[in-house]
Design a protein around this motif. Sequence first.
Motif, PDB file in Angstrom:
ATOM      1  N   GLU A  50       0.814  -1.218   0.000  1.00 59.54           N
ATOM      2  CA  GLU A  50       0.000   0.000   0.000  1.00 59.54           C
ATOM      3  C   GLU A  50       0.846   1.265   0.000  1.00 59.54           C
ATOM      4  OE1 GLU A  50      -2.276  -3.306   2.074  1.00 59.54           O
ATOM      5  OE2 GLU A  50      -0.264  -2.444   2.228  1.00 59.54           O
ATOM      6  N   SER A  51       2.145   1.142   0.177  1.00 53.51           N
ATOM      7  CA  SER A  51       3.025   2.308   0.318  1.00 53.51           C
ATOM      8  C   SER A  51       3.302   2.984  -1.019  1.00 53.51           C
ATOM      9  CB  SER A  51       4.365   1.886   0.925  1.00 53.51           C
ATOM     10  OG  SER A  51       4.210   1.348   2.211  1.00 53.51           O
ATOM     11  N   ASP A  52       3.319   4.301  -0.993  1.00 55.66           N
ATOM     12  CA  ASP A  52       3.846   5.106  -2.090  1.00 55.66           C
ATOM     13  C   ASP A  52       5.176   5.655  -1.600  1.00 55.66           C
ATOM     14  OD1 ASP A  52       4.616   7.094  -3.846  1.00 55.66           O
ATOM     15  OD2 ASP A  52       2.628   7.971  -4.049  1.00 55.66           O
ATOM     16  N   PRO A  53       6.298   5.125  -2.075  1.00 56.78           N
ATOM     17  CA  PRO A  53       7.590   5.521  -1.511  1.00 56.78           C
ATOM     18  C   PRO A  53       7.882   7.010  -1.630  1.00 56.78           C
ATOM     19  CG  PRO A  53       7.884   4.208  -3.517  1.00 56.78           C
ATOM     20  CD  PRO A  53       6.458   4.101  -3.126  1.00 56.78           C
ATOM     21  N   GLU A  54       7.514   7.616  -2.754  1.00 59.31           N
ATOM     22  CA  GLU A  54       7.779   9.049  -2.917  1.00 59.31           C
ATOM     23  C   GLU A  54       6.981   9.862  -1.899  1.00 59.31           C
ATOM     24  OE1 GLU A  54      10.067  10.236  -4.586  1.00 59.31           O
ATOM     25  OE2 GLU A  54      10.597   8.696  -6.054  1.00 59.31           O
ATOM     26  N   TYR A  55       5.761   9.425  -1.620  1.00 59.28           N
ATOM     27  CA  TYR A  55       4.945  10.105  -0.615  1.00 59.28           C
ATOM     28  C   TYR A  55       5.579   9.980   0.766  1.00 59.28           C
ATOM     29  CZ  TYR A  55       1.112  10.895   2.673  1.00 59.28           C
ATOM     30  OH  TYR A  55       0.345  11.344   3.720  1.00 59.28           O
TER      31      TYR A  55
END
Length: 221
Positions: free
Chosen positions: A85-90
């Motif tokens: 579920e992670s957005d790394p840039e976020y």
Amino acid sequence: DGFYDGIEISDEVKALLQAVPDDEAKILADMGLSTADQVAESLQLSIQYPSLNIRGMNSAWVGDQARTIIPATATAEIDMRLVVESDPEYLISQVQSHIASLGYLVLDRAPTEQERLSGKLVVSMQSQVSYAAFRSDFDSAPGLMARTGLRRLYGEEPILIRNLGGSIPISPFVDALGIPAAAVPTVNIDNNQHSPNENLRLGNFLEGIVMLMSVLSTSPE
């Protein structure tokens, strides 16, 4: 703030995680820890969320190399482990925003002399994304192969773990090919991965060969 946004744990998943027979007190004691980060009420539930840790710090010299100076810089290496579920840039932007909220001027380069003399605390922050996380269903073809092969070998259902705390750099293949994958850990639990004394017991090495032979010679039906 917002580091755990988008993570939702259903009652079905919680029941699955509760079925993992962890001895949390022993796990913490074996690692020399008195308590765990209070991400969630159990270790299995905690690793359903992305992690954030300082994996190394450095400034000036210590021990035999100690010098009577004021260090000009301090460096920290920060590591994130993702979930699907992670957005790394976020997440990177949230860390940057948090540092800025503490009063730091956050740059993506070394500060100029003028910036150093501005009176503000200065942080130079560089980041990169290695690869995303992956998670496949237990009932996918590889999951069924793994479960069937291990059940055939040991005569009992294997313990099913939804997320592993470590990274496995096969997610680019999973994403690019659009195929599921399953992980079958074979090492001894005290193998100290990534440490100077990383080890693999011969017994676990040999048993791992047998485990993988049983899995790979099994059809997913």
